[in-house]
Design a protein around this motif. Sequence first.
Motif, PDB file in Angstrom:
ATOM      1  N   GLU A 234      -5.762   6.947   7.070  1.00 51.82           N
ATOM      2  CA  GLU A 234      -4.644   8.028   7.110  1.00 51.82           C
ATOM      3  C   GLU A 234      -3.334   7.943   7.844  1.00 51.82           C
ATOM      4  O   GLU A 234      -2.094   7.380   6.679  1.00 51.82           O
ATOM      5  CB  GLU A 234      -4.614   9.593   7.957  1.00 51.82           C
ATOM      6  N   GLU A 237      -2.247   5.112   5.211  1.00 52.19           N
ATOM      7  CA  GLU A 237      -1.076   5.700   3.714  1.00 52.19           C
ATOM      8  C   GLU A 237      -0.094   5.806   4.253  1.00 52.19           C
ATOM      9  O   GLU A 237       0.642   5.606   3.496  1.00 52.19           O
ATOM     10  CB  GLU A 237      -2.199   7.157   3.182  1.00 52.19           C
ATOM     11  N   GLN A 238       0.038   6.415   5.370  1.00 52.58           N
ATOM     12  CA  GLN A 238       1.117   6.673   5.740  1.00 52.58           C
ATOM     13  C   GLN A 238       2.118   5.240   6.344  1.00 52.58           C
ATOM     14  O   GLN A 238       3.436   5.171   5.724  1.00 52.58           O
ATOM     15  CB  GLN A 238       1.520   7.134   7.912  1.00 52.58           C
ATOM     16  N   GLU A 240       1.876   2.827   4.526  1.00 52.65           N
ATOM     17  CA  GLU A 240       2.633   2.282   3.213  1.00 52.65           C
ATOM     18  C   GLU A 240       2.904   3.194   2.215  1.00 52.65           C
ATOM     19  O   GLU A 240       4.562   3.000   1.948  1.00 52.65           O
ATOM     20  CB  GLU A 240       1.292   2.582   2.343  1.00 52.65           C
ATOM     21  N   ARG A 241       3.028   4.706   2.451  1.00 55.69           N
ATOM     22  CA  ARG A 241       4.311   5.578   2.334  1.00 55.69           C
ATOM     23  C   ARG A 241       5.857   4.902   2.944  1.00 55.69           C
ATOM     24  O   ARG A 241       6.522   5.371   2.621  1.00 55.69           O
ATOM     25  CB  ARG A 241       4.336   6.846   2.569  1.00 55.69           C
TER      26      ARG A 241
END
Length: 277
Positions: A234, A237-238, A240-241
Amino acid sequence: MHDLPSDDPLEPGLPDEFHGIQPQLLAETLSLQDYAASEIFCAFDLNLYYDPNNMGWYKRPDWFLVVGVPRLYRGKTTRSSYVTWDEQVNPVMAIEFLSPGTEAEDLGPFAPKPLPPTQPGKPPSKFAVYEQILQIPNYLVFNETDRRLRYFRLVDGRYAEQAIAPQNPLIWIPEIKLGLGLWTGIFRGIPQEWLRWCDAQGNWLLTEAEIERLAKERERLAKEQERLAKEQAELREQQERQAKEQERQAKEQEQQARARLEAYLRSQGIDPNNLPE
């Protein structure tokens, strides 16, 4: 805390807590690589009959082990005794927990005051039965009071006491490929030294409760690792965002700056698409 004298002077070695608890640890940690559980029988304080010509004669080892026999008698029921001429297999080892008054019976000629020779028609001593009749290859005597462990190995038909290092009292039993030593720890809520099995590297074999705790701990660690892996995924992903958002904002700022520059150039009568070189 010691037993009061028995009203029967011929009844030495009265039972105590240790005699009941120590065999449980031996049974729980016993794990043999060459025998399935269905081929192992161990017992404590069970009548061991040894002479078919005198069927009433028996000894009652504090703990003994037989391998290569069915765990259940004839594969059907638990045993109320062990009859050697019926089973056709003698114990591979026996252990006695020394009690006041049993030294001569348990240690035979190695006792400070050995028993006199057995009278004709009378049962032989426990030591003599183990050594000469049953020829149990491994015989151990443990004194809980002074924590002394003695090991007798059958050599040419007679017991020879084997040297044990006082600083590391560990015995290797070749017939079952296990070691036996003194472990300091808590068993059944009692902290003290206990006889316990170990492997060839000296690692103590686990009890049922320890195996269960270890399984639960492994399950907890697996869940914890799964949770951490999920959190890390997670987090990636954060990140990357955030990186994509920063890249978008940078492009947007670049476009806005370019638009302002073009607007300024046009205000000065300069075509931004036809700038002089």
